[in-house]
Design an enzyme around this catalytic site. Structure first.
Site, PDB file in Angstrom:
ATOM      1  CB  VAL A   1      -0.976  -0.011   1.203  1.00 52.62           C
ATOM      2  CG1 VAL A   1      -1.653   1.349   1.366  1.00 52.62           C
ATOM      3  CG2 VAL A   1      -2.020  -1.112   1.027  1.00 52.62           C
TER       4      VAL A   1
ATOM      5  CB  THR B   1       0.369   1.034  -4.467  1.00 50.14           C
ATOM      6  OG1 THR B   1       0.936  -0.266  -4.701  1.00 50.14           O
ATOM      7  CG2 THR B   1      -0.644   1.353  -5.544  1.00 50.14           C
ATOM      8  CD  GLU B   2      -3.025   4.761  -1.752  1.00 46.84           C
ATOM      9  OE1 GLU B   2      -2.986   5.921  -2.210  1.00 46.84           O
ATOM     10  OE2 GLU B   2      -4.064   4.067  -1.787  1.00 46.84           O
ATOM     11  CB  SER B   3       3.131   7.760  -0.603  1.00 42.61           C
ATOM     12  OG  SER B   3       3.817   6.783   0.175  1.00 42.61           O
TER      13      SER B   3
ATOM     14  CE1 TYR C   1      -4.206   1.892  -4.199  1.00 43.50           C
ATOM     15  CE2 TYR C   1      -5.866   0.363  -3.406  1.00 43.50           C
ATOM     16  CZ  TYR C   1      -4.808   1.211  -3.166  1.00 43.50           C
ATOM     17  OH  TYR C   1      -4.346   1.378  -1.881  1.00 43.50           O
TER      18      TYR C   1
END
Length: 195
Positions: A69, A72-74, A179
């Site tokens: 996560v 992928t997110e940041s 996602y």
């Protein structure tokens, strides 16, 4: 007798040449393997390990899910801000922050704390644990992380999207489907590299 010796002597350079080619190919293959492994480790790092392991354990989730996560997110940038205003490593939106803050009974936290790696991971892991407990599988939980719990509950209630009401046979929003795919692939890479 001279011809037989010539034939044998011609065969030795060919065999030697083949061995040299095979050795060079083997060295190149090993080099490519290590280069690819080095690339994967640099693109799938392990950072903030103490926080990730602690809060993943506290919330009964796989630490590799948390790393996936964050990646992928940041991309492991604690000051990251999305185009819709989500903040920090795990990209927490302000309304989600307020919801988690209330559930955690954390009166002292403010939204700017989402730039702090420890607080962001603590909140993000709480949310992941909550969603995993609610939905029972990573794919559905991650769809809810991206699209929202309400949206995913609507999908699960629609038999054309979910035959069993637990798993999503299809994800109607392409961004959310992409996602979830990215997360599951990242988890696989993390497990292959580090477990």
């Amino acid at each position: 007798m001279t011809q037989t010796r010539r034939k044998r002597s011609r065969g030795k350079p060919v065999v030697t040449g083949l061995i040299v080619v095979l050795v060079i190919a083997l060295i190149a293959a090993v080099g490519l393997y290590f280069a690819y492994d080095r690339y994967l480790r640099s693109s799938h790092p392990i950072k903030y390990e103490n926080y990730v392991e602690r809060y993943a354990r506290d919330n009964h989730i796989d630490k590799y899910l948390v790393y996936a996560v964050i990646k992928t997110e940041s991309g492991f940038k604690p000051k990251a801000v999305s185009n819709v205003g989500a903040r920090g490593l795990m990209q927490i939106m302000e309304d989600t922050f307020d919801w988690i803050k209330f559930r955690m009974d954390d009166d002292d936290a403010v939204y700017s704390d989402m730039y702090d790696p420890q607080t962001n991971i603590k909140y993000g892991c709480f949310l992941l644990g909550f969603l995993y407990e609610e939905f029972g599988n990573v794919e559905t939980a991650m769809a809810a992380y991206h699209a929202g719990r309400g949206q995913v509950n609507e999908w699960l209630a629609d038999s054309s999207i979910s035959a069993d009401g637990v798993h999503l046979d299809t994800i109607p929003i392409s961004d959310t489907a992409h996602y979830v795919d990215k997360i599951t692939k990242a988890i696989d890479v993390y497990k292959k590299l580090y477990s």
